[in-house]
Scaffold this motif. Structure first.
Motif, mmCIF file in Angstrom:
data_model
loop_
_atom_site.group_PDB
_atom_site.id
_atom_site.type_symbol
_atom_site.label_atom_id
_atom_site.label_comp_id
_atom_site.label_asym_id
_atom_site.label_seq_id
_atom_site.Cartn_x
_atom_site.Cartn_y
_atom_site.Cartn_z
ATOM 1 N N UNK A 1 0.820 -1.216 0.000
ATOM 2 C CA UNK A 1 0.000 0.000 0.000
ATOM 3 C C UNK A 1 0.853 1.264 0.000
ATOM 4 N N UNK A 2 0.292 2.298 -0.586
ATOM 5 C CA UNK A 2 0.923 3.620 -0.566
ATOM 6 C C UNK A 2 -0.125 4.598 -0.047
ATOM 7 N N UNK A 3 0.014 5.021 1.193
ATOM 8 C CA UNK A 3 -1.008 5.865 1.803
ATOM 9 C C UNK A 3 -0.423 7.221 2.190
ATOM 10 N N UNK A 4 -1.028 8.248 1.644
ATOM 11 C CA UNK A 4 -0.522 9.615 1.799
ATOM 12 C C UNK A 4 -1.569 10.449 2.536
ATOM 13 N N UNK A 5 -1.129 11.163 3.524
ATOM 14 C CA UNK A 5 -2.001 12.133 4.183
ATOM 15 C C UNK A 5 -1.337 13.493 4.050
ATOM 16 N N UNK A 6 -2.070 14.441 3.536
ATOM 17 C CA UNK A 6 -1.510 15.776 3.339
ATOM 18 C C UNK A 6 -2.439 16.803 3.988
ATOM 19 N N UNK A 7 -1.884 17.593 4.851
ATOM 20 C CA UNK A 7 -2.682 18.603 5.552
ATOM 21 C C UNK A 7 -2.070 19.968 5.298
ATOM 22 N N UNK A 8 -2.890 20.887 4.863
ATOM 23 C CA UNK A 8 -2.409 22.259 4.718
ATOM 24 C C UNK A 8 -3.372 23.158 5.491
ATOM 25 N N UNK A 9 -2.839 23.910 6.407
ATOM 26 C CA UNK A 9 -3.692 24.775 7.214
ATOM 27 C C UNK A 9 -3.273 26.220 6.968
ATOM 28 N N UNK A 10 -4.228 27.017 6.551
ATOM 29 C CA UNK A 10 -3.956 28.421 6.279
ATOM 30 C C UNK A 10 -4.495 29.289 7.394
ATOM 31 N N UNK A 11 -3.587 29.898 8.114
ATOM 32 C CA UNK A 11 -4.011 30.875 9.109
ATOM 33 C C UNK A 11 -3.978 32.234 8.419
ATOM 34 N N UNK A 12 -5.153 32.680 7.972
ATOM 35 C CA UNK A 12 -5.196 33.948 7.245
ATOM 36 C C UNK A 12 -5.668 35.074 8.148
ATOM 37 N N UNK A 13 -6.223 34.728 9.294
ATOM 38 C CA UNK A 13 -6.754 35.736 10.224
ATOM 39 C C UNK A 13 -6.166 35.480 11.614
ATOM 40 N N UNK A 14 -6.202 36.506 12.482
ATOM 41 C CA UNK A 14 -5.540 36.349 13.788
ATOM 42 C C UNK A 14 -6.271 35.396 14.736
ATOM 43 N N UNK A 15 -5.540 34.984 15.725
ATOM 44 C CA UNK A 15 -6.069 34.296 16.897
ATOM 45 C C UNK A 15 -6.801 32.992 16.611
#
Lengths: 250, 443, 512
Positions: free
Chosen positions: B298-312
């Motif tokens: 198996x080839x299992x990929x997890x990709x997470x991208x989190x964009x903090x565009x605003x404060x807090x």
């Protein structure tokens, strides 16, 4: 029950020799105390009995119930009735104490060809034994030893010993880190297990534990071998005079 | 790292097949224009490959050997049989929306008790009317573009869900995606989920299909989380062992919302589960977690991208993978903190266990930070099962293999137990035990 | 705390936006015609009096380079470089191969004096007394040194590279006694062709990457070090690089071989004059450590970073790689990167020998418009190989600072271990700090641990310092020095004080 003959062993990683010709005979129903200064090889002996891979046995033999113990895997030894109460029981996050106990118990039963315990039977047994050791249901719900105090870990070891009902108990510094109340609870737990079919090896630095678990034989270990054996009185003598003469003698 | 420039090339077999499959689509489709644009955009770049940074470890040119045509609808009986496999959340009283071979099946779905709070329509109906709302593919970055473009080209159906403002869903809602039949096919779904301000919901997704059928799944989900909403978003990927699964979730999270996705992955020959999360309002938080079990090849990929565009806003990523046999696991996680996103907190942890000589794990946790008043960090570990723990267990009589499985379960459970929903935890832990052939938990 | 005090003093003294080493030296030079083609390569090779095989090697690299594209994956932006608008060879006219310092143009010697490297004094010192004795007696008399007496008079052999040529190598005789070869690589090609031929390009092959390939074609000089079996090099070796000429690319090539059981510590420093145009620097450094050998390579890179508006500055595209070829070998990179407009640099270790060890300690400071994309690669090939990465990035002004690192364990790298700690500090809200690690494990018994943090200087720390009477800049320099302490401590004595001072200077104008 157990016969250790001229055992030599070293640390696998750096070839340091720890045991240098240790011999010991333990009969059924006997309680043996092994005492000795730090670094004399006491813990190494307990690990080798349990089958830890970090040591190489270079000479000698260990016969357990007529079989070559050194030929057996750690879990085979456990199933055959060898139990080591660790000096520092390990924490295993994510593995529930109950799950662990049941897995261990049924694995041993399977290995011995006995039927597995049902969950209710198993739970009943655990609860009975836990109560006597002052182990709360809450502790049993937590992951194995995680967040347990030193005393709780040691009581948990005794609980496992009681549950698995081994033939040979090796207790490595079980008294270390215990206050007097905890020591009494642990000792009572061990004493309840004394029987003509079961042998116990108590490894300790101090005589204190032996007031509660009274041994039939006392051995002094120094520099990797037994340098003196005697009865209960030997422990008292050690208390009085310390290990100095044995360290020099060895 | 440090790849050179791309050169001109010939199409791969899978790309050729995709082109054929696309050409065979009906051209009187109400949204054919949109499909063509999406497909052209895809073909311009082709399948992503190792020289595309975000696909470095999941080279679809190498991994996707073929592309099956769009799946044919399953017979009602076959659909029902296939659905029986989708039992990961069986222990939970939940509503269900069921898709089989890329088609919504009302007969198998059940929204009882949610009528007041949830509006549902099938995406297929919008498509038929030519009125589908799709996010323009040209705005996607290179990580998402290929999956998004293929989705636009081949999409057949999906769930359009609106959860009313302030609603507290009486029971969890599961979106089930099932493949049925022995013939390889492609199922392409586009879900659009909008959770109203202050609403609370548990949304489950499961993906299942038969073993030994080389079918493909492409599922893209647009998610809007309203102000102050609280949503648990749990995905269980248990596709068949020859399947290719490309999943892309695109959540946008508004102010003060709490959005907690979980990605459980155990199925597929090749899978990539990607979450691209954007914080739209201040004070929101997200806990993105996952557990992967990979075996065989198996080839299992997890990709997470989190964009903090605003404060807090606060994000926490916690990801575990156990890789056995000749399998390969991939984790890519990126926290972006843009200029104005002061007071951001971002913590990411990725841990992998390698269980065999030939297992492989590639880990790329990234921080990209343009604001100074932040606390961000990541950690990554990769190694074997702890020897001391193994010895302890064996000394209590637990045989080697069983001890290993117990420890692997414990390792994965650490992530699963963060879900903060007892029923879901129980379901996923039971599933983990099943994948690891372990006896049930004693409580 | 003399070091801290020194930092503060330095910060006080220095004018903002003033690069201390930005002076220009006016000397006549001998240049190859502008631009690059086969004849330029042949010209350089002929100038150096190289043997045929070397010319061929260069031409091969050049052929290859023509087919390559400039890499674009790094997080740096710059206008397209016109490789035909550069000079590829420039030598001070008066010096076609000096035999001693007396033949060196006095103007060049003065330049190096300004840089703090009094070559002449060292040579004189070396000529008069043997190194060991000199160290002993000096320890008593050297009163005004801040450093501990035992360390205060350590000798450093210097190879100074001015634009394209090596102008002087000091302590040659001292080193020869120990059997250590330390000379310009152009000389080594003539005098030790077998050694050079065996090792040159064996770590960074001519096909490696765009800039390294370019370097292979046109490198003009650099240092060559060979430490024979069992020899512990009696002193630190050092190269000082300086770009002087306008529109000149500087392409040095450094090759260091530590034979079995030997040890060498090597220091590299760099400066360039202030200029409006950008200067290109594309060096290649190859290190080879055989069985039980150790190489310690330290760099303080302080090329001109450009002015406040981001005009000018050095483009620093460097390929540095060490090969732990033998068992139990060790290579340690320590770098302090404060200069250059653009830095593109990944000093790496190939851990080929069993039980070999690689280290990377880095401080990278960016301010103004600087862009740094730097890090390391630790390639674990042998059994029980270990690596350690400590990276401290500090971004200020409008700069961008990226750590990019690869740690990989190959199938056979059983027992490989890596620990990575990678911390970034942001000063002001207009800069960027980025962390891009690649962690690839193909071996189950490999254990990799990676940690990274990004934060700003804590308000509490700042307030505490201000309350005790420090200015903001002093406080920042102090705190950053503390932040980077772990790496500073890995530097050789010679570089420690300089680094602390540089941190203060580099961060000027970053607060307020």
């Amino acid at each position: 029950m157990l016969e250790i003959d001229n055992l030599h062993a070293k640390v696998a990683e750096d070839d340091t020799e720890i045991l240098r010709g240790l011999s010991l005979k333990v009969g059924p129903g006997e309680v043996h105390a092994i005492m000795g200064p730090n670094g004399s090889g006491k813990s190494t002996l307990s690990y080798i009995l349990a089958g830890k891979e970090d040591y190489d046995v270079t000479d000698g033999s260990i016969t357990y119930k007529g079989e070559d113990l050194l030929e057996m895997e750690p879990d085979e030894r456990a199933a055959a009735g060898v139990f080591l109460a660790f000096q520092y029981p390990i924490e295993i996050p994510g593995v529930g104490t109950m799950t662990f106990l049941k897995t261990a118990m049924n694995a041993q039963r399977r290995a011995r060809g006995e039927p597995e315990l049902t969950t209710p039977d198993f739970m009943r047994q655990v609860r009975e034994l836990a109560g006597a050791l002052n182990i709360t249901p809450d502790m049993l719900k937590r992951p194995l030893n995680v967040g347990f105090s030193g005393g709780e870990k040691k009581r948990n070891e005794i609980l496992q010993m009681a549950l698995l009902a081994p033939s040979l108990c090796v207790m490595d510094e079980t008294d270390s880190g215990l206050d007097i109340d905890a020591l009494r609870i642990v000792a009572d737990g061990v004493n309840r297990m004394r029987s003509p079919e079961r042998s116990i090896i108590v490894i300790t630095h101090y005589q204190r534990l032996l007031e509660y678990i009274v041994p039939d034989h006392v051995h002094v270990m120094s520099r990797g071998r037994i340098v003196k054996s005697g009865g209960r009185e030997l422990a008292l003598e050690l208390e009085e005079n310390g290990y100095a003469e044995y360290v020099e003698a060895a | 790292m440090m790849a050179g420039a791309e050169r001109t090339r010939t199409r791969t077999r899978a790309e050729e097949a995709l082109a054929r499959n696309f050409a065979a689509l009906a051209s009187d489709d109400a949204v054919h224009e949109m499909r063509s644009q999406a497909f052209d955009a895809f073909m311009e770049k082709g399948l992503p490959h190792r020289r595309v940074e975000d696909w470095k470890y999941t080279d679809l040119r190498a991994l996707m050997s073929d592309a099956p045509p769009p799946a044919s609808p399953a017979s009602p009986q076959a659909a029902e049989e296939a659905l029986a496999r989708a039992d990961v959340f069986a222990g939970i009283d939940r509503a269900r929306i069921v898709f089989v071979n890329g088609q919504f099946l009302p007969a198998l779905s059940d929204l009882k008790g949610l009528e007041e709070d949830v509006e549902f329509a099938s995406f297929g109906r919008f498509l038929a009317g030519g009125g589908a709302l799709l996010v323009a593919t040209d705005q996607a970055d290179e990580a998402e573009a290929p999956v998004l473009a293929l989705n636009g080209a081949f999409v057949t159906d999906g769930a359009v869900l609106r959860i009313r403002e302030g609603a507290k869903l009486a029971r969890p809602l599961e979106i089930v995606t099932v493949y049925a039949g022995a013939e390889p096919g492609l199922q392409t779904l586009r879900h659009q989920v909008s959770v109203g301000d202050g609403a609370e919901a548990v949304i489950l997704q499961s993906y299942v299909g038969p073993d030994d059928v080389a079918y493909h799944t492409n599922a893209v989900t647009d998610v809007r989380i309203g102000k102050g909403a609280k949503v648990k978003w749990v995905k269980a990927q248990e596709e068949g062992n020859k399947a290719v699964h490309l999943g892309l979730d695109l959540p946008r999270v508004d102010a003060d919302a709490v959005f907690d996705p979980f990605l459980f992955a155990a199925g597929s020959a090749v899978a990539r589960a990607e979450i691209r999360l954007i914080f739209d309002g201040e004070g929101a938080s997200a806990g993105i977690r996952g557990a992967t079990i990979a075996r065989g090849r198996q080839h299992l990929d997890t990709t997470l991208i989190v964009d903090h565009a605003v404060p807090e806003c606060t994000s926490q990523e916690f990801f575990k993978a156990a890789i056995d046999d000749e399998a390969k696991g991939v984790f890519q996680g990126r926290i972006n903190v843009w200029r104005d996103a002061q007071k951001t907190e971002g913590k990411m942890m990725s841990q992998a266990l390698l269980l065999s000589e030939s297992a492989e794990f590639d880990n790329k946790p990234e921080l990209e930070i343009f604001a100074d008043d932040v606390v961000c960090g990541h950690g990554a570990t990769c190694g074997q099962i702890d020897e001391e723990m193994l010895f302890f267990m064996r000394s209590r009589g637990v045989p080697m293999e069983e001890a290993e499985r117990l420890l692997v379960h414990a390792f994965l459970a650490e992530a699963i137990e963060e879900i903060a929903d007892e029923d879901v935890i129980e379901a996923l832990e039971a599933r983990t035990r099943r994948w690891l052939s372990l006896a049930s938990e004693v409580r | 705390m003399p070091a801290v005090q020194e930092t503060i003093e330095q910060v006080k003294e220095i004018d903002v936006d003033k690069y201390k080493y930005g002076f220009e030296t006016f000397i006549e030079s001998d240049r190859a015609p502008k631009g690059l083609d086969e004849s330029t390569v042949r010209f350089i090779s002929a100038k150096k009096g190289e043997p045929e095989w070397m010319t061929e090697w260069r031409l091969q690299a050049f052929e290859r380079w023509l087919t390559m594209k400039e890499p674009s994956w790094a997080r740096v932006k710059y206008p397209k470089i016109d490789y035909q608008d550069l000079y590829y060879y420039s030598a001070p006219k008066s010096m076609s191969g000096p035999n001693s310092l007396d033949e060196v143009d006095p103007e060049i010697l003065r330049t190096y004096e300004k840089l703090g490297i009094p070559l002449r004094e060292q040579e004189i010192l070396a000529g008069v007394r043997p190194a060991v004795e000199a160290a002993d007696s000096d320890a008593d008399s050297d009163d005004d040194s801040d450093a501990p007496a035992a360390e205060g008079t350590r000798q450093v052999a210097v190879d100074a590279v001015f634009d394209s040529v090596s102008v002087a190598t000091t302590f040659k005789k001292e080193l020869a006694k120990a059997g250590v070869i330390f000379m310009p690589i152009s000389e080594a090609i003539r005098e030790y062709p077998d050694l050079v031929r065996k090792y040159l390009g064996s770590v960074v092959p001519i096909t490696d990457n765009f800039f390294a390939t370019l370097n292979s074609a046109v490198f003009s000089d650099g240092s060559f070090v060979y430490v024979p079996k069992g020899v512990r090099c009696p002193m630190e070796l050092s190269t000082y690089f300086r770009i002087n000429e306008r529109n000149t690319g500087q392409f040095e090539r450094t090759l260091i071989i530590a034979d079995e059981g030997s040890y060498v510590s090597y220091l590299e420093g760099c400066t360039a004059p202030m200029r409006d145009e950008n200067q290109l620097h594309a060096a290649v450094v190859e290190l080879i450590a055989l069985d039980d050998a150790e190489i310690k390579y330290s760099t303080v890179q302080n090329w001109y970073p450009g002015d406040k508006e981001g005009k000018g500055g050095v483009y620093n595209f460097v390929t540095k790689r060490g090969d732990c070829r033998g068992k139990n070998s060790k290579i340690s990179w320590t770098q302090v990167e404060t200069g250059s407009a653009i830095t593109w640099k990944y000093p790496s270790c190939i851990l080929r020998g069993d039980n070999s060890e690689g280290e990377f300690y880095s401080i990278a400071i960016s301010n103004g418009h600087q862009q740094i994309d730097s890090g390391t690669k630790m390639i674990h090939l042998g059994k029980n190989t270990k690596s350690r990465i400590i990276s401290k990035g500090i971004s200020a002004g409008l700069s961008n600072n990226t750590y990019r690192g690869l740690v990989s364990a190959h199938r056979k790298a059983s027992g490989a271990r890596n620990f990575t700690q990678c911390d970034s500090l942001l000063i002001g809200g207009k800069c960027g700090a980025h962390t891009v690690p690649y962690i690839e494990s193909k071996n189950a018994s490999a254990v990799f641990e990676h940690e990274a943090t990004t934060s700003k200087i804590s308000d509490d720390q700042m307030f505490y310092c201000l309350q005790r009477g420090m200015s903001e800049e002093e406080a920042v320099a102090l705190i950053v020095n503390g932040f980077a302490r772990e790496v500073i401590q890995k530097l050789p004595m010679e570089f420690m004080a300089e680094t602390q001072r540089l941190i203060g200077i580099s961060l000027e104008g970053s607060v307020g």
